[in-house]
Enzyme design. Structure first.
Site, PDB file in Angstrom:
ATOM      1  CB  CYS A   9      -0.921   0.050   1.082  1.00 48.67           C
ATOM      2  SG  CYS A   9      -0.073  -0.054   2.650  1.00 48.67           S
ATOM      3  CG  ASN A  12       4.578  -1.713   5.089  1.00 52.36           C
ATOM      4  OD1 ASN A  12       5.640  -2.019   5.434  1.00 52.36           O
ATOM      5  ND2 ASN A  12       3.401  -2.779   5.056  1.00 52.36           N
ATOM      6  CB  CYS A  14      -3.614   1.766   7.271  1.00 52.38           C
ATOM      7  SG  CYS A  14      -3.408   3.191   8.394  1.00 52.38           S
ATOM      8  NE  ARG A  15      -4.499   1.594   1.769  1.00 50.39           N
ATOM      9  CZ  ARG A  15      -4.350   2.387   0.737  1.00 50.39           C
ATOM     10  NH1 ARG A  15      -5.301   2.254  -0.481  1.00 50.39           N
ATOM     11  NH2 ARG A  15      -2.984   3.180   0.737  1.00 50.39           N
ATOM     12  CB  SER A  16       0.425  -3.562   2.701  1.00 50.09           C
ATOM     13  OG  SER A  16       1.145  -2.546   3.459  1.00 50.09           O
ATOM     14  CG  ASP A 126      -5.188   5.679   2.517  1.00 48.71           C
ATOM     15  OD1 ASP A 126      -5.440   5.471   3.673  1.00 48.71           O
ATOM     16  OD2 ASP A 126      -4.380   6.436   2.081  1.00 48.71           O
TER      17      ASP A 126
END
Ligand code: 4NP
Length: 158
Positions: A9, A12, A14-16, A126
């Site tokens: 993401c 690195n 939050c999402r990934s 995001d």
């Protein structure tokens, strides 16, 4: 043989890391830790060395995933030599990765949500500047995609 999967993401944090923790749990539940490697990285370098966002850690913990040991790092060209799957959270991440990838990259470079075409979203939104609901949506989307990704890898490689 080992299949290595990298989630990417922007930050690195939050999402990934969420995808990293969820997919790692799915792989462990399937007893495939020796066969499937899992990691995550960001296209940006602002948060390198830091743990995931506290909201991300808390939301994941409520569903039983421990993201606290993860530390942010930036994706690099060398990752394409190690990882067989490089999966972006959104199209902006994917554009960045396409510029970074060797022209002869033989692995799978694409969007994570393309493994779940029925959800109707191609990008994991995001959550960084939004409210709590955004973190729940990341978990919902990634849980669905992680199951299908694992099915795909099992069918294709094992
Ligand atoms: P991520 O979220 O890409 O899911 O880790 C973000 C984290 C930090 C920033 C942007 C997105 N940031 O601008 O610092």
């Amino acid at each position: 043989m080992t299949v290595n999967v990298l989630f990417v993401c922007l930050g690195n944090i939050c999402r990934s890391p969420t995808a990293d923790g969820i997919f790692r749990e799915r792989v462990a539940s399937a007893g495939l830790q020796q066969q499937i490697g899992v990691d995550s990285a960001g296209t940006g370098d602002w948060h390198v060395g830091r743990a995931p966002d506290s909201r991300t850690i808390a939301a994941a913990a409520r569903r039983g995933y421990d993201l606290s040991p993860l530390r942010a790092r930036q994706v690099g060209e060398a990752d394409f030599h190690e990882f067989d799957y490089v999966l972006a959270m959104d199209k902006s991440n994917l554009s960045h990765l396409r510029r970074l990838a060797p022209t002869n990259y033989a692995g799978h470079l694409g969007l994570l949500l393309d493994f779940v075409p029925h959800v109707g979203l191609r990008e994991v939104p995001d959550p960084y500047y939004g409210g709590a609901q955004g973190f729940e949506q990341v978990l919902d989307l990634v849980e669905l995609a992680a199951d299908e990704l694992l099915n795909h890898i099992r069918q294709k490689h094992f």
